[in-house]
Write an enzyme that holds these catalytic residues in place. Structure first.
Site, PDB file in Angstrom:
ATOM      1  CB  ILE A 168     -19.031  12.697  39.529  1.00 51.20           C
ATOM      2  CG1 ILE A 168     -17.599  12.280  39.189  1.00 51.20           C
ATOM      3  CG2 ILE A 168     -19.735  13.336  38.346  1.00 51.20           C
ATOM      4  CD1 ILE A 168     -17.536  11.130  38.175  1.00 51.20           C
ATOM      5  CB  THR A 218     -11.651   0.963  31.125  1.00 52.40           C
ATOM      6  OG1 THR A 218     -10.424   0.472  30.613  1.00 52.40           O
ATOM      7  CG2 THR A 218     -11.662   0.713  32.635  1.00 52.40           C
ATOM      8  CE1 TYR A 235      -9.151   5.124  34.330  1.00 51.14           C
ATOM      9  CE2 TYR A 235      -8.536   3.067  33.261  1.00 51.14           C
ATOM     10  CZ  TYR A 235      -9.264   4.245  33.268  1.00 51.14           C
ATOM     11  OH  TYR A 235     -10.107   4.531  32.216  1.00 51.14           O
TER      12      TYR A 235
HETATM   13  N1  LIG Z   1      -8.937   7.444  27.134  1.00 52.40           N
HETATM   14  C1  LIG Z   1      -8.936   6.115  27.003  1.00 52.40           C
HETATM   15  O1  LIG Z   1      -8.061   5.532  26.357  1.00 52.40           O
HETATM   16  C2  LIG Z   1     -10.048   5.305  27.623  1.00 52.40           C
HETATM   17  C3  LIG Z   1     -10.045   3.924  27.451  1.00 52.40           C
HETATM   18  C4  LIG Z   1     -11.075   3.174  28.021  1.00 52.40           C
HETATM   19  C5  LIG Z   1     -12.084   3.800  28.752  1.00 52.40           C
HETATM   20  N2  LIG Z   1     -12.044   5.152  28.914  1.00 52.40           N
HETATM   21  C6  LIG Z   1     -13.127   5.778  29.687  1.00 52.40           C
HETATM   22  O2  LIG Z   1     -13.837   6.629  28.800  1.00 52.40           O
HETATM   23  C7  LIG Z   1     -14.373   7.734  29.518  1.00 52.40           C
HETATM   24  C8  LIG Z   1     -14.027   9.029  28.818  1.00 52.40           C
HETATM   25  O3  LIG Z   1     -12.607   9.127  28.758  1.00 52.40           O
HETATM   26  P1  LIG Z   1     -11.882  10.410  28.141  1.00 52.40           P
HETATM   27  O4  LIG Z   1     -10.604   9.927  27.578  1.00 52.40           O
HETATM   28  O5  LIG Z   1     -12.835  11.192  27.323  1.00 52.40           O
HETATM   29  O6  LIG Z   1     -11.567  11.201  29.494  1.00 52.40           O
HETATM   30  P2  LIG Z   1     -11.004  12.677  29.668  1.00 52.40           P
HETATM   31  O7  LIG Z   1     -10.667  13.291  28.357  1.00 52.40           O
HETATM   32  O8  LIG Z   1      -9.953  12.618  30.724  1.00 52.40           O
HETATM   33  O9  LIG Z   1     -12.286  13.447  30.220  1.00 52.40           O
HETATM   34  C9  LIG Z   1     -12.771  13.230  31.522  1.00 52.40           C
HETATM   35  C10 LIG Z   1     -13.445  14.496  31.960  1.00 52.40           C
HETATM   36  O10 LIG Z   1     -13.935  14.302  33.284  1.00 52.40           O
HETATM   37  C11 LIG Z   1     -13.606  15.466  34.040  1.00 52.40           C
HETATM   38  N3  LIG Z   1     -13.528  15.152  35.470  1.00 52.40           N
HETATM   39  C12 LIG Z   1     -12.470  14.689  36.180  1.00 52.40           C
HETATM   40  N4  LIG Z   1     -12.794  14.557  37.478  1.00 52.40           N
HETATM   41  C13 LIG Z   1     -14.092  14.941  37.606  1.00 52.40           C
HETATM   42  C14 LIG Z   1     -14.982  15.049  38.695  1.00 52.40           C
HETATM   43  N5  LIG Z   1     -14.601  14.732  39.944  1.00 52.40           N
HETATM   44  N6  LIG Z   1     -16.242  15.472  38.461  1.00 52.40           N
HETATM   45  C15 LIG Z   1     -16.629  15.826  37.213  1.00 52.40           C
HETATM   46  N7  LIG Z   1     -15.829  15.752  36.131  1.00 52.40           N
HETATM   47  C16 LIG Z   1     -14.564  15.313  36.320  1.00 52.40           C
HETATM   48  C17 LIG Z   1     -12.268  15.884  33.494  1.00 52.40           C
HETATM   49  O11 LIG Z   1     -11.972  17.215  33.867  1.00 52.40           O
HETATM   50  P3  LIG Z   1     -10.399  17.615  34.023  1.00 52.40           P
HETATM   51  O12 LIG Z   1      -9.773  17.355  32.714  1.00 52.40           O
HETATM   52  O13 LIG Z   1     -10.489  19.061  34.400  1.00 52.40           O
HETATM   53  O14 LIG Z   1      -9.858  16.739  35.109  1.00 52.40           O
HETATM   54  C18 LIG Z   1     -12.505  15.706  31.998  1.00 52.40           C
HETATM   55  O15 LIG Z   1     -13.118  16.847  31.424  1.00 52.40           O
HETATM   56  C19 LIG Z   1     -13.841   7.600  30.944  1.00 52.40           C
HETATM   57  O16 LIG Z   1     -14.806   6.977  31.749  1.00 52.40           O
HETATM   58  C20 LIG Z   1     -12.651   6.681  30.801  1.00 52.40           C
HETATM   59  O17 LIG Z   1     -12.402   5.949  31.993  1.00 52.40           O
HETATM   60  C21 LIG Z   1     -11.062   5.923  28.362  1.00 52.40           C
END
Ligand SMILES: NC(=O)c1ccc[n+]([C@@H]2O[C@H](COP(=O)([O-])OP(=O)(O)OC[C@H]3O[C@@H](n4cnc5c(N)ncnc54)[C@H](OP(=O)(O)O)[C@@H]3O)[C@@H](O)[C@H]2O)c1
Length: 310
Positions: free
Chosen positions: A55, A119, A143
């Site tokens: 992306i 977030t 972040y």
């Molecule tokens: N986790 C939390 O506590 C939390 C809290 C608040 C908000 N959020 C938001 O919620 C959303 C989902 O979070 P999550 O915890 O499910 O995240 P996650 O498990 O880290 O999943 C993110 C995915 O995006 C992929 N990715 C990374 N860089 C990319 C790129 N350049 N192009 C395409 N895909 C890419 C990652 O691949 P790789 O693993 O191979 O890098 C991973 O599969 C995110 O927007 C995050 O900011 C998360």
């Protein structure tokens, strides 16, 4: 049910971006549930992750979206290593800042709706005051600043979008606080957890359903979604240990003790009433959602199949 599904009636093709992540996998599962299907409509669901689309690169996003031509894009992709972002600022801005902007530009071009996840960290928050979707952001880390830039890139380039801000995500498909505490409580004599950051845990299963409801209800703009209730990470850990039937002592410590590279907000409890008013859906407490997840973890351990859905 009729009203909830209304927003889904015209959507024949959905693209989930970041579909291998903790939330992305839940969203992909939710999309195939019968309750979101529309009679007589054969919906195509495509799931891509970084191997298929980067992306951060406009050309990659263009190729991907012109190939699938979705009516709805759900972006769960992000660079989510909060401390890692501090030392990889360019990557954070490229993925979390320009990534959503790239998606928004292409969605505008092909007339697709974009659902994007952001977030609680984009805010600083004031103790005791629930954060509203239109409060003024004040990111405190790389972040958080990169995620805010992503939101702004969407708002500048697209009209038909939903931004869902969430917090303290835990779920079946990835490293998260609950799984860490659950394991540590079985291996360590005691645990130390910070008690000076307050917020609301969110079960990825519930967030995936919330996204489906928001699309169904024709949501537009920014919403907050987390499970009901506010706690500190310490309270959260105590409840994990209690519900897991363990007796490992949990000691409260201050954030300063951890000396982490990225600053976190002390208070990030968000108001979810805009979500509830739009969807007319109840939201369960974080304790109840936690109970469901712990039963899942327990079943994984008993069947020796971690990371597999029940
Ligand atoms: N986790 C939390 O506590 C939390 C809290 C608040 C908000 N959020 C938001 O919620 C959303 C989902 O979070 P999550 O915890 O499910 O995240 P996650 O498990 O880290 O999943 C993110 C995915 O995006 C992929 N990715 C990374 N860089 C990319 C790129 N350049 N192009 C395409 N895909 C890419 C990652 O691949 P790789 O693993 O191979 O890098 C991973 O599969 C995110 O927007 C995050 O900011 C998360």
């Amino acid at each position: 049910m009729e009203q909830v599904a209304a927003g889904w009636r015209e959507i024949k093709t959905v693209l989930v971006v970041g579909a291998e992540g903790m939330l992305g996998r839940e969203v992909a599962l939710a999309l195939s549930e019968p309750k979101w299907q529309v009679d007589g409509l054969e919906r195509q669901i495509y799931c891509v992750d970084v191997d298929q689309v980067d992306i951060a690169r406009a050309d990659s996003v263009k190729n991907c979206l012109l190939y699938y031509l979705p009516e709805l894009v759900i972006n769960c992709a992000a660079y989510t290593d909060v401390d890692g972002c501090e030392s990889h600022q360019d990557l954070a801005m490229a993925v979390n800042g320009r990534g959503p902007e790239n998606l928004a530009r292409l969605c505008d071009e092909i007339h697709a709706k974009l659902v994007h996840i952001s977030t609680d960290f984009v805010f600083t928050g004031r103790a005791g005051k629930l954060i509203q979707p239109d409060d003024t952001p004040n990111p405190q880390s790389v972040y958080a600043a990169s995620k805010l830039a992503g939101e702004e890139g969407i708002v500048r380039n697209l009209q038909d979008y939903i931004i869902v801000r969430t917090s303290w995500l835990f779920g079946r498909f990835g490293k998260n606080f609950v799984a860490t505490i659950y394991k540590a409580a079985q291996e360590q004599e005691f645990l130390e957890v910070v008690n000076d950051q307050l917020g609301s845990p969110t079960y990825a299963v519930d967030l995936a359903q919330a996204i489906m409801h928001l699309v169904g209800a024709g949501g537009q703009g920014a919403y907050h979604f987390c499970n009901e209730g506010i706690c500190s990470w310490y309270d959260f850990a105590v409840e994990i240990v209690r519900q897991a039937g363990l007796s490992t002592p949990v000691r409260p410590i201050s954030s300063d003790r951890l000396n982490r590279p990225a600053r976190r907000p002390d208070w990030s409890a968000m108001d979810i009433s805009h979500y509830k008013n739009k969807t007319h859906q109840p939201v369960r407490s974080w304790q109840e959602a936690l109970g469901e997840y712990l039963r899942y973890l327990d079943a994984c351990v008993k069947s020796r199949s971690p990371q597999k859905p029940l």
